[in-house]
Structure formats: structure tokens, C-alpha cells
Scaffold this active site. Structure first.
Site, PDB file in Angstrom:
ATOM      1  CB  CYS A 131      -0.937  -0.003   1.197  1.00 28.09           C
ATOM      2  SG  CYS A 131      -1.977  -1.470   1.234  1.00 28.09           S
ATOM      3  CE  LYS A 182     -14.597   3.977   6.843  1.00 25.60           C
ATOM      4  NZ  LYS A 182     -15.074   3.866   5.465  1.00 25.60           N
ATOM      5  CG  HIS A 234      -6.224   2.047   0.452  1.00 26.25           C
ATOM      6  ND1 HIS A 234      -5.076   2.636  -0.043  1.00 26.25           N
ATOM      7  CD2 HIS A 234      -5.805   1.005   1.229  1.00 26.25           C
ATOM      8  CE1 HIS A 234      -4.012   1.967   0.407  1.00 26.25           C
ATOM      9  NE2 HIS A 234      -4.437   0.985   1.178  1.00 26.25           N
TER      10      HIS A 234
HETATM   11  N1  COA Z   1     -16.530   1.724   4.124  1.00 28.39           N
HETATM   12  C1  COA Z   1     -17.817   2.097   3.895  1.00 28.39           C
HETATM   13  N2  COA Z   1     -18.664   1.392   3.116  1.00 28.39           N
HETATM   14  C2  COA Z   1     -18.165   0.297   2.527  1.00 28.39           C
HETATM   15  C3  COA Z   1     -16.837  -0.135   2.705  1.00 28.39           C
HETATM   16  C4  COA Z   1     -16.015   0.625   3.544  1.00 28.39           C
HETATM   17  N3  COA Z   1     -14.767   0.258   3.764  1.00 28.39           N
HETATM   18  N4  COA Z   1     -16.637  -1.270   1.982  1.00 28.39           N
HETATM   19  C5  COA Z   1     -17.811  -1.520   1.368  1.00 28.39           C
HETATM   20  N5  COA Z   1     -18.721  -0.585   1.696  1.00 28.39           N
HETATM   21  C6  COA Z   1     -20.128  -0.533   1.289  1.00 28.39           C
HETATM   22  C7  COA Z   1     -20.322  -0.770  -0.183  1.00 28.39           C
HETATM   23  O1  COA Z   1     -20.367   0.450  -0.894  1.00 28.39           O
HETATM   24  C8  COA Z   1     -21.655  -1.479  -0.204  1.00 28.39           C
HETATM   25  O2  COA Z   1     -22.684  -0.519  -0.046  1.00 28.39           O
HETATM   26  P1  COA Z   1     -24.076  -0.671  -0.842  1.00 28.39           P
HETATM   27  O3  COA Z   1     -24.671  -1.970  -0.333  1.00 28.39           O
HETATM   28  O4  COA Z   1     -24.830   0.550  -0.443  1.00 28.39           O
HETATM   29  O5  COA Z   1     -23.687  -0.725  -2.275  1.00 28.39           O
HETATM   30  C9  COA Z   1     -21.640  -2.304   1.088  1.00 28.39           C
HETATM   31  O6  COA Z   1     -20.759  -1.620   1.966  1.00 28.39           O
HETATM   32  C10 COA Z   1     -21.172  -3.740   0.887  1.00 28.39           C
HETATM   33  O7  COA Z   1     -20.029  -3.683   0.050  1.00 28.39           O
HETATM   34  P2  COA Z   1     -19.165  -4.935  -0.310  1.00 28.39           P
HETATM   35  O8  COA Z   1     -18.284  -4.556  -1.452  1.00 28.39           O
HETATM   36  O9  COA Z   1     -20.053  -6.134  -0.419  1.00 28.39           O
HETATM   37  O10 COA Z   1     -18.267  -5.049   1.002  1.00 28.39           O
HETATM   38  P3  COA Z   1     -17.400  -6.269   1.401  1.00 28.39           P
HETATM   39  O11 COA Z   1     -18.038  -6.876   2.612  1.00 28.39           O
HETATM   40  O12 COA Z   1     -17.106  -7.156   0.241  1.00 28.39           O
HETATM   41  O13 COA Z   1     -16.019  -5.579   1.806  1.00 28.39           O
HETATM   42  C11 COA Z   1     -14.515  -4.832   3.464  1.00 28.39           C
HETATM   43  C12 COA Z   1     -15.944  -4.749   2.939  1.00 28.39           C
HETATM   44  C13 COA Z   1     -14.380  -3.854   4.621  1.00 28.39           C
HETATM   45  C14 COA Z   1     -14.198  -6.247   3.957  1.00 28.39           C
HETATM   46  C15 COA Z   1     -13.534  -4.445   2.310  1.00 28.39           C
HETATM   47  O14 COA Z   1     -13.825  -3.133   1.891  1.00 28.39           O
HETATM   48  C16 COA Z   1     -12.093  -4.568   2.740  1.00 28.39           C
HETATM   49  O15 COA Z   1     -11.521  -5.647   2.699  1.00 28.39           O
HETATM   50  N6  COA Z   1     -11.449  -3.450   3.130  1.00 28.39           N
HETATM   51  C17 COA Z   1     -10.070  -3.455   3.550  1.00 28.39           C
HETATM   52  C18 COA Z   1      -9.145  -3.368   2.366  1.00 28.39           C
HETATM   53  C19 COA Z   1      -7.722  -3.570   2.779  1.00 28.39           C
HETATM   54  O16 COA Z   1      -7.385  -4.433   3.564  1.00 28.39           O
HETATM   55  N7  COA Z   1      -6.810  -2.741   2.245  1.00 28.39           N
HETATM   56  C20 COA Z   1      -5.421  -2.814   2.588  1.00 28.39           C
HETATM   57  C21 COA Z   1      -5.212  -2.073   3.841  1.00 28.39           C
HETATM   58  S1  COA Z   1      -3.664  -2.414   4.621  1.00 28.39           S
END
Ligand code: COA
Length: 381
Positions: free
Chosen positions: A83, A324, A328
Site C-alpha cells: 500500500c 477511509k 484506497h
Molecule cells: N466503508 C464504507 N462502506 C463500505 C466499505 C467501507 N470500507 N466497503 C464496502 N462498503 C459498502 C459498499 O459500498 C456497499 O454498499 P451498498 O450496499 O450501499 O452498495 C456495502 O458496503 C457492501 O459492500 P461490499 O463490497 O459487499 O463489502 P465487502 O463486505 O465485500 O467488503 C470490506 C468490505 C471492509 C471487507 C472491504 O472493503 C475490505 O476488505 N477493506 C479493507 C481493504 C484492505 O485491507 N486494504 C489494505 C489495507 S492495509
């Protein structure tokens, strides 16, 4: 250190299903070049920050790929540091310019992540972790949940304080038309969002995003009266795995890189007016505030909850919305942080413009702190 920013731009970040990496990069570079007053023939080297293009899109060799796409037959290379790939590409570009080899350098960051299953992306992101963490089935939300637990245990940090990071950054993102999410959230909404890895909930996590950012840097001083210089660029590393660390409540890579950057720039934390920090999870912003010396250890969470780093305050943190809420796309993030800081210092940040900022800092982290990249930018007039 005498490297100047001549132009900087990002695309919108978000779920950009019908836009290819080619187009994303083309658009960001076009806007950055236009702003710089230079044209593509003036660019002498390209550095591309990216993590997953090979694993997800089967396209490696991104230096030559984008050089060809942009019609620039110049030395070009990809820089990878999870990242922190964007921040590392920036560091490499700055050093290349400082070496005297190139006058004008293009730095690009890009990632296309949302065309793939989130499970696949989460698993490939773990390429940035240690072998033992992968074997244990850990994901980055799980690793940062461990970090959050350690910070809660040592300093009494609360879930509400972490939620306050999300509320602030979603509010800032509501002022940013290029952000992934533009709706504000409340503490209650964050606390009631689904648990991802306890104590981290959906609204404590950065999303999976697409996007690109580009900056043109130069050793030639811009003619304009007001301009922005990069006054420090510093990188440090730590163990890949958390189990090798003595203390999970700090990222020592960020402590080392920032203290080195402050020394190079001849300033301290109190001189910083605006900071873009790596809030991949809300706890990460609290720890960043303490590692960068903005607040004493154990105090940052309370200060953020009290609104100390919101727009309108002396130090404004993650005015873009941070990872956030602004999103990202991992390889683009470190370059986007530079773009935002440049725009804030020059006074061209639109509705999210803060007043009177002269010194900005960017903090870009790879993995769970194995790489940290710090840049300090200063307005000169
Ligand atoms: N913040 C706010 N809303 C989020 C979100 C987040 N981080 N991630 C997804 N959403 C929303 C989507 O827009 C969607 O909304 P909708 O239903 O109104 O369309 C809903 O939540 C579900 O989205 P989805 O894509 O199914 O989420 P998910 O469960 O597959 O993934 C996380 C959610 C948090 C697990 C994923 O975003 C993630 O893995 N984040 C971390 C990424 C990471 O590790 N990066 C490296 C950092 S070191």
C-alpha cells in the site's frame, strides 16, 4: 533538497467498473501535465506505483506499458511496496531528480481492484504480510484488529474514538467530489455497522477502490510567485510480520521515517498545518497521530473525538477523506496524498480548501507498517 511540484491530479476514486487502468492513468497524467505547463516531450523519466496489476490484471512491466501508452519513450519503471507503492514511487522520483539525471520526472500511482471478488483481493493483499500470517489465514482487517486491541489495552482507547476517525474522514470526503464515499456518517452508524474483525467494523475499514494519481516534479523552479517544494522524502522499514515486533501500539517505521524527514526539513510536528495520513483502518490514524508526534501517546483518540483535527482547526488531518472515505486504490494512495497536499498549499483545493496552510506532511504505509514513507511539502513565495 530542491525539487518542485509543477502539476498534480487524481481521477475520481471508487468503483470505476467501465474505466481501464490505461484511461485512469491517461486522465490523471493529462491533467497533471496541463497544470505543469510542460508537455510530454519534457518528461525524462517515469516512476509507476502499483501493487496488484500483475496478480489481478495479468499485466506486469508497467514502466514500459505506461511509457508506450503515454507516448513517452523514456526510462520508466514500476515501484512496489504494497500500500506504500505510490509513496515509494514518489521517493524514487524525487531521488532521481535530485541525482541530477533527470530535470522533469512523472510519478504515477494506479490500482484497479473492484473488477475482482473481494475475497481474491483480500487474499492477494496479504502478499504484503509475512508467510506465517498468510498460513494462519490472517487478513489486513484481522492484523489491524490485533493492533487495535493492543492500543485499547495499553491506553484505554475506545471504539467510539476509532469511530470518530471515520466520522471526520467521511465528513471531509463529503467536500471532495473525487472521493469514493461522499456521504457523512455518525458515530452511532459506525458502531452499528457489521463487524469485519472485532473491534473493527465495516465503517472502520478503508474500501477496495479503483483510481489513479499523477504528479510532475522538477528541479527547475516554477516561474509562479507561489510554488510548492518537496523539502523531505524519507523511507523506513520494519518486520513484515507483527509477531516479530516488541510493541503493537506504534509503527516504528513511521517513527523513524518521520523523525528523519523532520530533521531533513528542519521543522517539527508543530509546524505542520495539513497532513494526509494512512488511515487504512481507523486505529491506524490514531497511531499515526502519535507516531508523527502530533499528540502524546494515548491522547490522539480523545483529541480526534474532540474534533482537534477537523477542517477549521490548526492541524487538519485527512482533508481528502483519507483512505477511509476518499478510497484506497493501493498503488495510487501515496501519490494522491501528495496531490491533495499540493492543492491545499497552493490554495486550489476547491470546497475542501483549508485556510493558510504552508507546511504539509504525507504518511503512506505498506502492509501493517513494514514500510513507511514520509514526504514534507512547503509553500514558498
Ligand atoms: N466503508 C464504507 N462502506 C463500505 C466499505 C467501507 N470500507 N466497503 C464496502 N462498503 C459498502 C459498499 O459500498 C456497499 O454498499 P451498498 O450496499 O450501499 O452498495 C456495502 O458496503 C457492501 O459492500 P461490499 O463490497 O459487499 O463489502 P465487502 O463486505 O465485500 O467488503 C470490506 C468490505 C471492509 C471487507 C472491504 O472493503 C475490505 O476488505 N477493506 C479493507 C481493504 C484492505 O485491507 N486494504 C489494505 C489495507 S492495509
Amino acid at each position: 533538497m530542491k525539487v518542485y511540484l509543477r502539476g498534480a491530479a487524481t481521477t475520481k476514486f471508487g468503483e470505476l467498473w467501465n474505466i481501464s487502468p490505461r484511461t485512469l492513468v491517461g486522465n490523471a497524467v493529462n491533467d497533471a501535465l496541463t497544470q505543469s505547463g510542460l508537455n510530454s516531450k519534457d518528461i525524462q523519466a517515469i516512476f509507476v506505483g502499483n501493487m496488484l496489476s500483475g496478480a489481478l490484471g495479468n499485466q506486469e512491466h508497467l514502466g514500459a506499458f505506461f511509457a508506450e501508452e503515454l507516448g513517452m519513450i523514456v526510462p520508466a519503471m514500476r515501484v512496489e511496496g504494497a500500500c506504500a507503492s505510490g509513496g515509494l514511487a514518489m521517493h524514487a522520483g524525487v531521488l532521481a531528480a535530485l541525482s541530477g539525471s533527470y530535470e522533469n520526472v512523472l510519478v504515477v500511482g494506479v490500482e484497479k481492484m473492484t473488477d475482482y471478488q473481494p475475497e481474491e483481493v483480500a487474499s492477494l493483499l496479504m502478499g504484503a504480510g509475512s508467510e506465517a500470517e498468510r498460513e494462519a489465514g490472517a487478513t489486513f482487517p484481522a492484523l489491524y484488529a490485533l493492533i487495535a486491541r493492543a492500543h485499547m489495552e495499553k491506553y484505554g482507547t475506545t471504539e467510539e474514538e476509532m469511530a470518530a476517525v471515520s466520522v471526520k474522514n467521511h465528513y471531509h470526503a463529503s467536500l471532495n467530489s473525487h472521493a469514493h464515499f461522499t456521504s457523512p456518517v455518525t458515530i452511532k452508524k459506525v458502531l452499528r455497522s457489521p463487524v469485519v474483525a472485532s473491534p473493527l467494523k465495516l465503517l472502520d475499514c478503508s474500501p477496495i477502490s479503483d483510481g489513479a494519481a499523477a504528479v510532475v516534479i522538477s528541479t527547475v523552479k516554477p516561474k509562479s510567485k507561489k510554488h510548492v517544494a518537496i523539502v523531505a522524502s524519507s523511507v523506513s522499514t520494519d518486520t513484515l510480520g507483527l509477531s516479530e515486533r516488541h510493541d503493537l501500539t506504534t509503527l516504528q517505521s513511521a517513527v523513524r521515517a518521520s523523525s528523519n524527514a523532520y530533521e531533513i526539513a528542519g521543522i517539527g510536528p508543530k509546524d505542520v498545518d495539513v497532513a494526509e495520513v494512512h488511515d487504512c483502518f481507523t486505529i491506524a490514524e490514531i497511531i499515526a497521530m502519535e507516531d508523527l508526534g502530533f499528540f502524546p501517546r494515548g491522547i490522539a483518540g480523545k483529541s480526534i473525538l474532540e474534533g482537534e483535527t477537523r477542517i477549521g482547526k490548526k492541524l487538519v488531518v485527512n482533508i481528502s477523506g483519507g483512505l477511509k472515505a476518499s478510497g484506497h486504490p493501493v498503488g495510487a494512495t501515496g501519490v494522491k496524498q501528495i496531490v491533495e497536499t499540493y492543492q491545499q498549499l497552493l490554495g486550489i483545493a476547491g470546497p475542501k480548501q483549508i485556510q493558510g496552510a504552508r507546511v504539509g506532511l504525507t504518511h503512506n504505509v505498506g502492509g501493517s507498517g513494514a514500510t513507511a514513507v514520509i514526504h514534507i511539502l512547503a509553500l514558498q513565495s
